[in-house]
Write an enzyme that holds these catalytic residues in place. Structure first.
Site, PDB file in Angstrom:
ATOM      1  N   THR A 145      33.864  33.141 -35.434  1.00  0.00           N
ATOM      2  CA  THR A 145      33.432  32.339 -34.289  1.00  0.00           C
ATOM      3  C   THR A 145      34.614  32.128 -33.359  1.00  0.00           C
ATOM      4  O   THR A 145      35.684  31.689 -33.779  1.00  0.00           O
ATOM      5  CB  THR A 145      32.886  30.983 -34.762  1.00  0.00           C
ATOM      6  OG1 THR A 145      31.695  31.207 -35.519  1.00  0.00           O
ATOM      7  CG2 THR A 145      32.562  30.073 -33.584  1.00  0.00           C
ATOM      8  N   GLN A 219      25.578  39.365 -36.594  1.00  0.00           N
ATOM      9  CA  GLN A 219      25.278  38.327 -37.572  1.00  0.00           C
ATOM     10  C   GLN A 219      24.340  37.294 -36.950  1.00  0.00           C
ATOM     11  O   GLN A 219      24.690  36.633 -35.968  1.00  0.00           O
ATOM     12  CB  GLN A 219      26.553  37.638 -38.055  1.00  0.00           C
ATOM     13  CG  GLN A 219      26.293  36.702 -39.235  1.00  0.00           C
ATOM     14  CD  GLN A 219      27.513  35.903 -39.637  1.00  0.00           C
ATOM     15  OE1 GLN A 219      27.963  35.041 -38.902  1.00  0.00           O
ATOM     16  NE2 GLN A 219      28.060  36.199 -40.817  1.00  0.00           N
ATOM     17  N   HIS A 300      23.089  35.541 -41.814  1.00  0.00           N
ATOM     18  CA  HIS A 300      24.083  34.541 -42.212  1.00  0.00           C
ATOM     19  C   HIS A 300      23.405  33.490 -43.093  1.00  0.00           C
ATOM     20  O   HIS A 300      22.685  32.615 -42.599  1.00  0.00           O
ATOM     21  CB  HIS A 300      24.670  33.892 -40.964  1.00  0.00           C
ATOM     22  CG  HIS A 300      25.930  33.126 -41.198  1.00  0.00           C
ATOM     23  ND1 HIS A 300      26.408  32.819 -42.453  1.00  0.00           N
ATOM     24  CD2 HIS A 300      26.834  32.594 -40.318  1.00  0.00           C
ATOM     25  CE1 HIS A 300      27.544  32.135 -42.341  1.00  0.00           C
ATOM     26  NE2 HIS A 300      27.821  31.985 -41.050  1.00  0.00           N
ATOM     27  N   ASN A 303      28.166  29.408 -45.845  1.00  0.00           N
ATOM     28  CA  ASN A 303      29.000  28.408 -45.152  1.00  0.00           C
ATOM     29  C   ASN A 303      28.263  27.154 -44.713  1.00  0.00           C
ATOM     30  O   ASN A 303      28.619  26.522 -43.714  1.00  0.00           O
ATOM     31  CB  ASN A 303      29.695  29.047 -43.944  1.00  0.00           C
ATOM     32  CG  ASN A 303      30.684  30.115 -44.350  1.00  0.00           C
ATOM     33  OD1 ASN A 303      31.086  30.197 -45.505  1.00  0.00           O
ATOM     34  ND2 ASN A 303      31.070  30.952 -43.400  1.00  0.00           N
ATOM     35  N   TYR A 305      25.205  26.621 -43.500  1.00  0.00           N
ATOM     36  CA  TYR A 305      24.251  26.639 -42.397  1.00  0.00           C
ATOM     37  C   TYR A 305      22.811  26.673 -42.939  1.00  0.00           C
ATOM     38  O   TYR A 305      22.601  26.567 -44.145  1.00  0.00           O
ATOM     39  CB  TYR A 305      24.576  27.784 -41.447  1.00  0.00           C
ATOM     40  CG  TYR A 305      25.959  27.625 -40.855  1.00  0.00           C
ATOM     41  CD1 TYR A 305      26.259  26.524 -40.053  1.00  0.00           C
ATOM     42  CD2 TYR A 305      26.984  28.531 -41.136  1.00  0.00           C
ATOM     43  CE1 TYR A 305      27.548  26.332 -39.541  1.00  0.00           C
ATOM     44  CE2 TYR A 305      28.268  28.348 -40.626  1.00  0.00           C
ATOM     45  CZ  TYR A 305      28.544  27.246 -39.828  1.00  0.00           C
ATOM     46  OH  TYR A 305      29.805  27.044 -39.326  1.00  0.00           O
ATOM     47  N   ARG A 352      24.909  37.659 -45.969  1.00  0.00           N
ATOM     48  CA  ARG A 352      26.168  37.007 -46.335  1.00  0.00           C
ATOM     49  C   ARG A 352      25.889  35.709 -47.088  1.00  0.00           C
ATOM     50  O   ARG A 352      25.088  34.880 -46.650  1.00  0.00           O
ATOM     51  CB  ARG A 352      27.007  36.702 -45.097  1.00  0.00           C
ATOM     52  CG  ARG A 352      28.460  36.368 -45.455  1.00  0.00           C
ATOM     53  CD  ARG A 352      29.304  36.059 -44.243  1.00  0.00           C
ATOM     54  NE  ARG A 352      30.719  36.315 -44.522  1.00  0.00           N
ATOM     55  CZ  ARG A 352      31.721  35.683 -43.922  1.00  0.00           C
ATOM     56  NH1 ARG A 352      31.491  34.760 -43.007  1.00  0.00           N
ATOM     57  NH2 ARG A 352      32.962  35.986 -44.221  1.00  0.00           N
ATOM     58  N   ASN A 360      31.191  22.634 -44.764  1.00  0.00           N
ATOM     59  CA  ASN A 360      30.065  21.929 -44.152  1.00  0.00           C
ATOM     60  C   ASN A 360      29.302  21.090 -45.165  1.00  0.00           C
ATOM     61  O   ASN A 360      28.074  20.954 -45.099  1.00  0.00           O
ATOM     62  CB  ASN A 360      29.128  22.906 -43.425  1.00  0.00           C
ATOM     63  CG  ASN A 360      29.678  23.345 -42.087  1.00  0.00           C
ATOM     64  OD1 ASN A 360      30.334  22.577 -41.388  1.00  0.00           O
ATOM     65  ND2 ASN A 360      29.430  24.607 -41.728  1.00  0.00           N
ATOM     66  N   GLY A 447      39.312  38.842 -41.523  1.00  0.00           N
ATOM     67  CA  GLY A 447      38.983  38.048 -40.360  1.00  0.00           C
ATOM     68  C   GLY A 447      40.180  37.811 -39.465  1.00  0.00           C
ATOM     69  O   GLY A 447      40.382  38.497 -38.467  1.00  0.00           O
ATOM     70  N   ARG A 448      41.007  36.842 -39.823  1.00  0.00           N
ATOM     71  CA  ARG A 448      42.141  36.470 -38.978  1.00  0.00           C
ATOM     72  C   ARG A 448      43.144  37.604 -38.795  1.00  0.00           C
ATOM     73  O   ARG A 448      43.798  37.699 -37.764  1.00  0.00           O
ATOM     74  CB  ARG A 448      42.830  35.227 -39.543  1.00  0.00           C
ATOM     75  CG  ARG A 448      42.028  33.943 -39.310  1.00  0.00           C
ATOM     76  CD  ARG A 448      42.595  32.773 -40.079  1.00  0.00           C
ATOM     77  NE  ARG A 448      42.400  32.933 -41.514  1.00  0.00           N
ATOM     78  CZ  ARG A 448      42.882  32.096 -42.437  1.00  0.00           C
ATOM     79  NH1 ARG A 448      43.613  31.071 -42.066  1.00  0.00           N
ATOM     80  NH2 ARG A 448      42.641  32.297 -43.708  1.00  0.00           N
TER      81      ARG A 448
END
Length: 505
Positions: A145, A219, A300, A303, A305, A352, A360, A447-448
């Site tokens: 994100t 996603q 997705h 995490n 959601y 995923r 969260n 990712g990063r």
């Protein structure tokens, strides 16, 4: 937009490019060797074998490949040509092998090719069949994100297209989480896939990635309770499986147009008769994604959601067909999976999950039972892949021994899901290579590291230094911390640095 313009050159000699790509990705049959040799002889002529530097530059730009990959192609073609022209090649190499004690261009090319061949022996750089796609290596760009969609409307912009195109050397890109409706939005400035403008914006992204030689899965996302009335249609409450307020803060746009953190609110529990409409939101998103030209869908369900909220007992206290047993709590996810397969086909759909996740404010009473059952159910659909958030990510990042509970969970998921498995979170070159060799995963997501290193596969091949990421620029803003991270070639001045019109909003 320099990189996109450069990538667009691929269309000139498509047949040669396709043969070259096939050759580089492991098809070293006699037929392929003959075809690529013919292509090279036709293109460079019979008297140009000594001009390695010129060829290296030309084909690197033409094919949009790294120096190492282009070198391997040139050397492989030269070896094939040598079969019929051994005397000519010997004369060329002998006459230019040294000059004042320095290696000549052919010598340097051959030395570089050794490094390329060494990289190819690593599992990270072995090809892999993911659904209907033959991937050139095992390094996936994980969803990130970035909160940089154009406003108003949460529309992907040319700057977003450039960002993804820069990273098209990933085996496959999974896009940032993309809301299937305004109800599904949970953060300021994230892109959606529920309006015509958003479809056209994502078309820009898909075309840019394809011109760079890459592939991208979108996603699809519904955040559920991880939202705020200011992000919802008509200021309504966010929805959830149960009316349980999460701990933490929502990221919204305030009246001044700036990002602001505000407390979450207590969500509204979805009525049973509303749930089919949730499935329809995902179907609409899947159809719009197909129209936009992306290559596949990742659902997705991780995490904390909405789909993860239904899966976990700590957030799902329903007494209807969508709550209680694991089978009931997994019902919504499986309905979404079946509906999206109806649009895309199973071999272009992934899911995923984040077993043992706590992000969260999520939790489950018996995660091994819950996620073992979910993985087994998903395996029956013959999906393109299952993508897991590494439950040992914290230990990996601190270079500590993983929690045995996390390893046990990953082993369970590997056993229950019979298709390709992707794991993301905390990996470096060595740990990724080790896990692939041990068979713990089929691909590794980054990712990063991809955020800060657009050419991450090339850097891993060369064991080169990595750019450090800047957390202050993760979310919101413009080009800084987004499309200004340099590749190795840009650092050396071999390629132009990125530029974008700052009027992108």
């Amino acid at each position: 937009m320099a990189n996109i313009g450069l990538a667009a050159r691929r269309g000139t000699n498509r047949e040669v490019d396709d043969k070259a790509a096939t050759f580089l990705h492991g098809s070293r049959t006699a037929k392929a060797t003959t075809e690529i040799t013919t292509a090279f002889e036709t293109r460079i002529g019979s008297s140009s074998l000594c001009a390695f530097d010129t060829l290296l530059s030309e084909f690197r730009h033409h094919l949009y490949l790294s120096r190492g990959a282009t070198t391997a192609l040139l050397v492989a073609a030269t070896e094939a040509i040598t079969q019929s022209r051994s005397a000519d090649v010997a004369d060329v190499v002998e006459s230019s092998s040294t000059k004042n004690g320095a290696p000549s261009a052919p010598t340097a090319v051959l030395e570089n090719s050794m490094e390329q061949q060494q990289a190819v022996t690593e599992t990270l750089f072995q090809p892999f069949q993911l659904g209907r796609y033959k991937l050139p290596h095992r390094m996936l760009m994980a969803p990130l994100t970035r909160s940089r969609a154009r406003q108003p409307g949460n529309v992907p912009s040319p700057m977003n297209a450039l960002y993804y195109a820069q990273r098209s050397s990933a085996a496959i890109i999974v896009s940032e989480a993309t809301q299937v409706s305004q109800q599904g939005q949970g953060y300021a400035w994230t892109p959606g896939i529920h309006s015509l403008d958003q479809v056209e914006g994502w078309r820009l992204v898909a075309e840019a990635v394809h011109k760079g030689g890459g592939s991208i899965f979108m996603q699809l996302w519904h955040v559920g309770r991880i939202s705020h009335p200011s992000l919802q249609p008509d200021g309504m409450l966010p929805v959830a499986p149960s009316a349980i307020k999460p701990k933490g803060m929502a990221f919204i746009e305030n009246e001044s147009g700036e990002g602001e953190l505000v407390p979450f609110v207590t969500p509204r529990a979805l009525e049973t008769e509303e749930i089919p409409y949730i499935v329809k939101q995902y179907v609409r998103g899947a159809k719009n994604a197909l129209e936009a030209g992306v290559d596949g869908i990742e659902i997705h369900a991780a995490n904390g959601y909405l789909l993860d909220q239904f899966l976990n007992s700590g957030t799902n206290q329903r007494a209807d067909a969508y709550g209680g047993s694991v089978e009931n709590r997994a019902r919504l996810l499986l309905e979404v999976v079946e509906a999206i397969i109806g649009v895309w086909g199973a071999d272009r759909v992934g899911v995923r999950l984040s077993p043992l996740g706590t992000f969260n404010d999520i939790c489950d009473q018996d995660p091994e039972k819950t996620f073992g059952c979910v993985a087994k159910k998903l395996s029956e659909y013959r999906l393109a892949y299952l993508h897991l958030v590494n439950p040992a990510i914290a230990e990996f990042e601190k270079k500590m021994e993983p929690d045995p509970r996390a390893i046990r969970m990953l082993d369970l998921m590997r056993k229950k899901f019979r298709g390709p498995l992707i794991i993301t979170g905390g990996f470096n070159h060595d740990t990724a290579e080790s896990w692939l060799k041990e068979g713990r995963a089929d691909l590794i997501g980054f990712g990063r590291k991809f955020l800060a290193n657009p050419d991450l596969p090339n850097r891993f091949r060369q064991h080169a230094h990595l750019n450090a990421d800047d957390p202050a620029t993760y979310y919101g803003g413009g080009a800084i911390g987004y499309i200004d991270y340099l590749t190795l070639a840009q650092e050396r001045g071999e390629e132009p640095k990125p530029h974008v019109d700052e009027r992108w909003r």
